[in-house]
Design a protein around this motif. Sequence first.
Motif, PDB file in Angstrom:
ATOM      1  N   SER A 201     -69.116  14.488 -11.743  1.00 20.44           N
ATOM      2  CA  SER A 201     -68.896  13.061 -11.947  1.00 20.44           C
ATOM      3  C   SER A 201     -69.682  12.529 -13.148  1.00 20.44           C
ATOM      4  O   SER A 201     -69.250  11.582 -13.803  1.00 20.44           O
ATOM      5  N   TYR A 202     -70.827  13.142 -13.454  1.00 21.57           N
ATOM      6  CA  TYR A 202     -71.651  12.664 -14.557  1.00 21.57           C
ATOM      7  C   TYR A 202     -71.090  13.104 -15.901  1.00 21.57           C
ATOM      8  O   TYR A 202     -71.039  12.315 -16.847  1.00 21.57           O
ATOM      9  N   PHE A 203     -70.692  14.362 -16.010  1.00 18.39           N
ATOM     10  CA  PHE A 203     -70.273  14.909 -17.302  1.00 18.39           C
ATOM     11  C   PHE A 203     -68.755  14.985 -17.476  1.00 18.39           C
ATOM     12  O   PHE A 203     -68.290  15.235 -18.586  1.00 18.39           O
TER      13      PHE A 203
ATOM     14  N   TYR B 260     -66.120  11.770 -30.460  1.00 20.17           N
ATOM     15  CA  TYR B 260     -64.862  11.078 -30.178  1.00 20.17           C
ATOM     16  C   TYR B 260     -63.985  11.887 -29.219  1.00 20.17           C
ATOM     17  O   TYR B 260     -63.294  11.317 -28.371  1.00 20.17           O
ATOM     18  N   LEU B 261     -64.017  13.197 -29.343  1.00 15.59           N
ATOM     19  CA  LEU B 261     -63.255  14.016 -28.397  1.00 15.59           C
ATOM     20  C   LEU B 261     -63.739  13.795 -26.971  1.00 15.59           C
ATOM     21  O   LEU B 261     -62.942  13.739 -26.027  1.00 15.59           O
TER      22      LEU B 261
ATOM     23  N   ASN C  73     -64.086  14.113 -20.604  1.00 14.44           N
ATOM     24  CA  ASN C  73     -64.431  15.378 -19.955  1.00 14.44           C
ATOM     25  C   ASN C  73     -65.222  16.232 -20.936  1.00 14.44           C
ATOM     26  O   ASN C  73     -64.748  16.528 -22.042  1.00 14.44           O
ATOM     27  N   ILE C  74     -66.423  16.647 -20.531  1.00 11.09           N
ATOM     28  CA  ILE C  74     -67.314  17.377 -21.426  1.00 11.09           C
ATOM     29  C   ILE C  74     -66.750  18.726 -21.835  1.00 11.09           C
ATOM     30  O   ILE C  74     -67.146  19.295 -22.862  1.00 11.09           O
ATOM     31  N   LEU C  75     -65.800  19.266 -21.073  1.00  8.88           N
ATOM     32  CA  LEU C  75     -65.214  20.560 -21.428  1.00  8.88           C
ATOM     33  C   LEU C  75     -64.453  20.503 -22.751  1.00  8.88           C
ATOM     34  O   LEU C  75     -64.341  21.512 -23.445  1.00  8.88           O
ATOM     35  N   VAL C  76     -63.947  19.328 -23.115  1.00 11.70           N
ATOM     36  CA  VAL C  76     -63.171  19.202 -24.354  1.00 11.70           C
ATOM     37  C   VAL C  76     -64.056  19.397 -25.585  1.00 11.70           C
ATOM     38  O   VAL C  76     -63.760  20.256 -26.430  1.00 11.70           O
TER      39      VAL C  76
ATOM     40  N   GLY D 194     -64.254   6.483 -22.752  1.00 10.02           N
ATOM     41  CA  GLY D 194     -65.554   6.910 -22.271  1.00 10.02           C
ATOM     42  C   GLY D 194     -66.505   5.772 -21.996  1.00 10.02           C
ATOM     43  O   GLY D 194     -67.709   5.965 -21.914  1.00 10.02           O
ATOM     44  N   ALA D 195     -65.996   4.536 -21.844  1.00 12.82           N
ATOM     45  CA  ALA D 195     -66.861   3.393 -21.575  1.00 12.82           C
ATOM     46  C   ALA D 195     -67.498   3.528 -20.210  1.00 12.82           C
ATOM     47  O   ALA D 195     -66.886   4.057 -19.281  1.00 12.82           O
TER      48      ALA D 195
END
Length: 348
Positions: free
Chosen positions: A94-96, A234-235, A241-244, A307-308
């Motif tokens: 949920s955090y990242f 920006y991605l 999602n941090i995986l991107v 990402g707000a």
Amino acid sequence: MKGFVSSRLHPLLALLLLVGLMLAAVCLATFLIAVVASIFFHISVFELGAVTQNPGNNPHGWSVLMLSQGLLLFVGFAGAALALASIQGRSWASYFAPRRPVPAWWLLLAAAIIVLSLPAMSGLIAWNANAQFPAFMHEFEVWARDKETQAQDLTQYLTQFTSTGRLLVGLLVIAVVPAISEELVFRGVVQKQIIRLFGSYHAGVWLSAFLFSAIHMQFFGFVPRLVLGVVLGYLFAWSGNILVPMAAHFAQNAVQILLLYAQQRGTLSATLDPDSTEALPWPWMLLSAVLTLGLLRLAYQKFGYTGAPVVSHTLTGEGLLVGGSTPPLGHTLTSHGVEPAPRPQAPL
């Protein structure tokens, strides 16, 4: 899961807490390095410093240096970022990755953006490498060039891939670990906290990218790394999602390593020297810039997320307060959740 630190901690305090956790994690990583070096390479804690300073003088120097780089980055960065989320009572997912799951093609798109940007980035690399500082910054320039030389020497030593095994270790330590660790810290925590601080995801992207570039202490590669950080930021902001950005970061480092390996085996054209700071021919850079900007526009359109930070909601006598302001219409709590209250009917 309930943490012992408030999830609403002020952004500056959260960043200070991150720094403290990183210092503690680096101490832990240093201890682990000493233990592993002693068990597997028979290098005592008193010899370890000499080996890491002059790895070429020890038969296990390359392995110990890779071990040190990998553990310091993974434990010191990734460990601290994950610990911060945990002590604030948040799950890592949920955090990242507040927007999850994401389609696999998003990861491929992010990787493609970075790979296709490499020719265009060569122009920035060449310009930054030849930058001249004003006369009053001469001492800083001398220091910065010395740091640049040290970083280049270290990179050249670590990327001597004399075997497939060394290549795989290099991909793990130089591509996988930084992609995970640096993204968790700079995009997953720093960018998020700066967004909370300024209320702007653009501020979060640019300021975290600035810190991302500055911490590498390579000022003659500062601008290209800043641009890379902006793209990664920006991605993350768009995808949620941090995986991107991790996929994009991995692609950046992995391609460089594979090109070096191909060059060392004599299968790469001299015009594609990955160590070169010369700009590629302008038609390549122009095509690269056009394709990169096109894919970034596609990512913005498809990801559709800024990402707000999540705004707190409070139910009051005046209705639902969103971010401290009252909506135009009153709201009421029903079996279906919070809904707009029905308008009063006019008397007959």
